[in-house]
Design a protein around this motif. Structure first.
Motif, PDB file in Angstrom:
ATOM      1  N   ALA A  68       0.840  -1.199   0.000  1.00  0.00           N
ATOM      2  CA  ALA A  68       0.000   0.000   0.000  1.00  0.00           C
ATOM      3  C   ALA A  68       0.874   1.249   0.000  1.00  0.00           C
ATOM      4  O   ALA A  68       1.937   1.274   0.626  1.00  0.00           O
ATOM      5  CB  ALA A  68      -0.905  -0.002   1.223  1.00  0.00           C
ATOM      6  N   PRO A  69       0.460   2.295  -0.709  1.00  0.00           N
ATOM      7  CA  PRO A  69       1.208   3.551  -0.660  1.00  0.00           C
ATOM      8  C   PRO A  69       1.266   4.100   0.765  1.00  0.00           C
ATOM      9  O   PRO A  69       0.324   3.966   1.549  1.00  0.00           O
ATOM     10  CB  PRO A  69       0.402   4.484  -1.567  1.00  0.00           C
ATOM     11  N   GLY A  70       2.386   4.701   1.096  1.00  0.00           N
ATOM     12  CA  GLY A  70       2.564   5.306   2.412  1.00  0.00           C
ATOM     13  C   GLY A  70       3.084   6.723   2.280  1.00  0.00           C
ATOM     14  O   GLY A  70       3.025   7.332   1.209  1.00  0.00           O
ATOM     15  N   CYS A 123     -16.011  15.798   3.093  1.00  0.00           N
ATOM     16  CA  CYS A 123     -17.128  15.643   4.022  1.00  0.00           C
ATOM     17  C   CYS A 123     -16.606  15.133   5.365  1.00  0.00           C
ATOM     18  O   CYS A 123     -15.450  14.726   5.490  1.00  0.00           O
ATOM     19  CB  CYS A 123     -18.194  14.701   3.451  1.00  0.00           C
ATOM     20  N   GLN A 124     -17.464  15.165   6.364  1.00  0.00           N
ATOM     21  CA  GLN A 124     -17.049  14.898   7.736  1.00  0.00           C
ATOM     22  C   GLN A 124     -16.619  13.441   7.916  1.00  0.00           C
ATOM     23  O   GLN A 124     -17.325  12.516   7.535  1.00  0.00           O
ATOM     24  CB  GLN A 124     -18.205  15.211   8.699  1.00  0.00           C
ATOM     25  N   ASN A 125     -15.441  13.258   8.510  1.00  0.00           N
ATOM     26  CA  ASN A 125     -14.913  11.927   8.841  1.00  0.00           C
ATOM     27  C   ASN A 125     -14.793  11.018   7.616  1.00  0.00           C
ATOM     28  O   ASN A 125     -15.010   9.809   7.703  1.00  0.00           O
ATOM     29  CB  ASN A 125     -15.771  11.251   9.916  1.00  0.00           C
ATOM     30  N   ALA A 126     -14.458  11.602   6.478  1.00  0.00           N
ATOM     31  CA  ALA A 126     -14.263  10.802   5.269  1.00  0.00           C
ATOM     32  C   ALA A 126     -13.051   9.899   5.434  1.00  0.00           C
ATOM     33  O   ALA A 126     -12.046  10.280   6.038  1.00  0.00           O
ATOM     34  CB  ALA A 126     -14.073  11.712   4.068  1.00  0.00           C
ATOM     35  N   ASN A 127     -13.153   8.692   4.885  1.00  0.00           N
ATOM     36  CA  ASN A 127     -12.044   7.748   4.885  1.00  0.00           C
ATOM     37  C   ASN A 127     -11.350   7.805   3.526  1.00  0.00           C
ATOM     38  O   ASN A 127     -11.920   7.413   2.515  1.00  0.00           O
ATOM     39  CB  ASN A 127     -12.554   6.322   5.144  1.00  0.00           C
ATOM     40  N   TYR A 128     -10.120   8.287   3.504  1.00  0.00           N
ATOM     41  CA  TYR A 128      -9.327   8.345   2.280  1.00  0.00           C
ATOM     42  C   TYR A 128      -8.401   7.131   2.247  1.00  0.00           C
ATOM     43  O   TYR A 128      -7.720   6.832   3.233  1.00  0.00           O
ATOM     44  CB  TYR A 128      -8.498   9.625   2.229  1.00  0.00           C
ATOM     45  N   ILE A 146      -4.746  -2.433  -0.325  1.00  0.00           N
ATOM     46  CA  ILE A 146      -5.373  -1.159   0.018  1.00  0.00           C
ATOM     47  C   ILE A 146      -4.693  -0.570   1.250  1.00  0.00           C
ATOM     48  O   ILE A 146      -4.321  -1.296   2.179  1.00  0.00           O
ATOM     49  CB  ILE A 146      -6.894  -1.332   0.254  1.00  0.00           C
ATOM     50  N   SER A 147      -4.514   0.731   1.246  1.00  0.00           N
ATOM     51  CA  SER A 147      -3.869   1.388   2.380  1.00  0.00           C
ATOM     52  C   SER A 147      -4.806   1.452   3.579  1.00  0.00           C
ATOM     53  O   SER A 147      -6.016   1.223   3.459  1.00  0.00           O
ATOM     54  CB  SER A 147      -3.449   2.811   1.997  1.00  0.00           C
ATOM     55  N   THR A 148      -4.240   1.788   4.711  1.00  0.00           N
ATOM     56  CA  THR A 148      -5.078   2.133   5.848  1.00  0.00           C
ATOM     57  C   THR A 148      -5.903   3.357   5.484  1.00  0.00           C
ATOM     58  O   THR A 148      -5.608   4.064   4.518  1.00  0.00           O
ATOM     59  CB  THR A 148      -4.210   2.446   7.081  1.00  0.00           C
ATOM     60  N   PRO A 201     -13.805   1.045   7.010  1.00  0.00           N
ATOM     61  CA  PRO A 201     -12.911   1.249   5.861  1.00  0.00           C
ATOM     62  C   PRO A 201     -12.574  -0.068   5.169  1.00  0.00           C
ATOM     63  O   PRO A 201     -12.526  -1.128   5.798  1.00  0.00           O
ATOM     64  CB  PRO A 201     -11.659   1.872   6.495  1.00  0.00           C
ATOM     65  N   TRP A 202     -12.332   0.021   3.869  1.00  0.00           N
ATOM     66  CA  TRP A 202     -11.862  -1.148   3.134  1.00  0.00           C
ATOM     67  C   TRP A 202     -10.571  -1.674   3.759  1.00  0.00           C
ATOM     68  O   TRP A 202      -9.766  -0.911   4.306  1.00  0.00           O
ATOM     69  CB  TRP A 202     -11.606  -0.781   1.692  1.00  0.00           C
ATOM     70  N   GLY A 203     -10.393  -2.968   3.658  1.00  0.00           N
ATOM     71  CA  GLY A 203      -9.218  -3.600   4.240  1.00  0.00           C
ATOM     72  C   GLY A 203      -9.418  -4.031   5.673  1.00  0.00           C
ATOM     73  O   GLY A 203      -8.596  -4.758   6.225  1.00  0.00           O
ATOM     74  N   THR A 204     -10.521  -3.590   6.298  1.00  0.00           N
ATOM     75  CA  THR A 204     -10.819  -4.020   7.664  1.00  0.00           C
ATOM     76  C   THR A 204     -11.188  -5.497   7.650  1.00  0.00           C
ATOM     77  O   THR A 204     -11.965  -5.947   6.821  1.00  0.00           O
ATOM     78  CB  THR A 204     -11.983  -3.199   8.253  1.00  0.00           C
ATOM     79  N   ARG A 205     -10.621  -6.243   8.567  1.00  0.00           N
ATOM     80  CA  ARG A 205     -10.964  -7.658   8.736  1.00  0.00           C
ATOM     81  C   ARG A 205     -11.859  -7.809   9.960  1.00  0.00           C
ATOM     82  O   ARG A 205     -11.592  -7.215  11.007  1.00  0.00           O
ATOM     83  CB  ARG A 205      -9.701  -8.504   8.907  1.00  0.00           C
ATOM     84  N   PHE A 206     -12.906  -8.600   9.810  1.00  0.00           N
ATOM     85  CA  PHE A 206     -13.776  -8.856  10.951  1.00  0.00           C
ATOM     86  C   PHE A 206     -14.364 -10.256  10.819  1.00  0.00           C
ATOM     87  O   PHE A 206     -14.410 -10.832   9.731  1.00  0.00           O
ATOM     88  CB  PHE A 206     -14.879  -7.801  11.076  1.00  0.00           C
ATOM     89  N   SER A 207     -14.774 -10.803  11.941  1.00  0.00           N
ATOM     90  CA  SER A 207     -15.396 -12.125  11.938  1.00  0.00           C
ATOM     91  C   SER A 207     -16.902 -11.977  12.075  1.00  0.00           C
ATOM     92  O   SER A 207     -17.404 -11.023  12.679  1.00  0.00           O
ATOM     93  CB  SER A 207     -14.844 -12.983  13.084  1.00  0.00           C
ATOM     94  N   VAL A 208     -17.614 -12.917  11.468  1.00  0.00           N
ATOM     95  CA  VAL A 208     -19.071 -12.948  11.486  1.00  0.00           C
ATOM     96  C   VAL A 208     -19.493 -14.321  11.995  1.00  0.00           C
ATOM     97  O   VAL A 208     -19.234 -15.328  11.331  1.00  0.00           O
ATOM     98  CB  VAL A 208     -19.669 -12.714  10.084  1.00  0.00           C
ATOM     99  N   PRO A 209     -20.115 -14.408  13.169  1.00  0.00           N
ATOM    100  CA  PRO A 209     -20.537 -15.722  13.680  1.00  0.00           C
ATOM    101  C   PRO A 209     -21.429 -16.444  12.671  1.00  0.00           C
ATOM    102  O   PRO A 209     -22.361 -15.879  12.121  1.00  0.00           O
ATOM    103  CB  PRO A 209     -21.301 -15.361  14.961  1.00  0.00           C
ATOM    104  N   GLY A 210     -21.121 -17.697  12.418  1.00  0.00           N
ATOM    105  CA  GLY A 210     -21.888 -18.481  11.473  1.00  0.00           C
ATOM    106  C   GLY A 210     -21.419 -18.368  10.036  1.00  0.00           C
ATOM    107  O   GLY A 210     -21.850 -19.140   9.181  1.00  0.00           O
TER     108      GLY A 210
END
Length: 251
Positions: A68-70, A123-128, A146-148, A201-210
């Motif tokens: 990802a670009p930094g 806009c407010q709290n936009a994720n770039y 994808i970057s943070t 944000p994109w790139g976030t990992r999360f678990s979903v029960p089931g």
């Protein structure tokens, strides 16, 4: 001796110059709320019994891609825009910049050490977020990681933002089986999920029960606020139904 005399003379002359204060940073903006890209009605979909995959989906692997670009630096400007620069990625031919999962800018790489992005309607709290491309076709196999996300902080400067690992989010979880590419550009498949990128944000990992593990890389017209869409093949998506689940953000 000549150097010492010239230095002393320079110091004396500088002392006679009027004091000019540094230009103030742009004041913390009062920006409009970020709007969801889809303005049409979203049908009410009440929770229903459902069946998830067995075994559950494991984490997707996006390693081996361009990094990802930094080196991101910038923020809000007095003219009402947000601008920031970032460092080039070796091997990249172009870059895509996103705001809340929506395409913001395409930048060609011709060897410049830094590149710039401009948002004329922040806009407010936009994720770039930023993505490097190994070629200019946008082929999924040549997309980088994808970057943070970056958000404006209290000082109107862009700063890294991520949801802390372990955060629990109660969401309505639906399912889709579309083939092709996700909005981010990866091949759709098990383990990729659609989210409202204003909130996750994109790139976030999360678990979903089931279901198992999700990697946020897609969006959808009906995927708004606290709704997520998990990918399942064919009729498995129908069998999932509409579930209320507690998502757990992963490291």
């Amino acid at each position: 001796m000549h150097v010492i005399r010239r230095t002393a003379a320079l110091v004396a002359s500088l002392a006679l110059l009027p004091f000019v204060p540094a230009a103030p940073a742009a004041a913390a903006p009062t920006l409009p709320a970020c709007q969801h890209f889809y303005t049409g009605p979203i049908p009410d979909r009440p929770p229903s019994p459902g069946v998830g995959p067995s075994p559950e989906i494991g984490p997707v692997n996006v390693s081996g891609r361009l990094p990802a670009p930094g080196g991101v630096s910038g923020g809000y400007n007095a003219n009402g825009t947000v601008t920031f620069t970032f460092s080039r990625v070796a091997g990249a031919r172009a870059y895509r910049a996103f705001r809340n999962g929506q395409a913001l800018q395409w930048i060609d790489d011709w060897g410049q050490p830094t590149l710039q992005v401009t948002d004329t309607a922040p806009c407010q709290n936009a994720n770039y977020q930023l993505l490097a491309l190994g070629d200019k076709t946008g082929a999924a196999a040549n997309l980088g990681q994808i970057s943070t996300a970056y958000r404006l902080d209290a000082g109107s400067r862009l700063a890294p933002f991520r949801i802390p690992a372990g955060t629990r989010l109660t969401y309505t979880v639906t399912a889709y089986s579309d083939t092709g590419l996700t909005a981010l550009g990866y091949d759709a498949g098990a383990g990729f999920c659609a989210v409202d990128a204003r909130n996750i944000p994109w790139g976030t990992r999360f678990s979903v029960p089931g279901y198992g593990f999700c990697y946020a890389a897609d969006i959808g017209s009906w995927i708004k606020d606290r709704i997520a869409d998990v990918w399942l093949p064919g009729t498995q998506a129908d069998r999932w139904g509409v579930q209320i689940r507690e998502l757990v953000v992963q490291p």
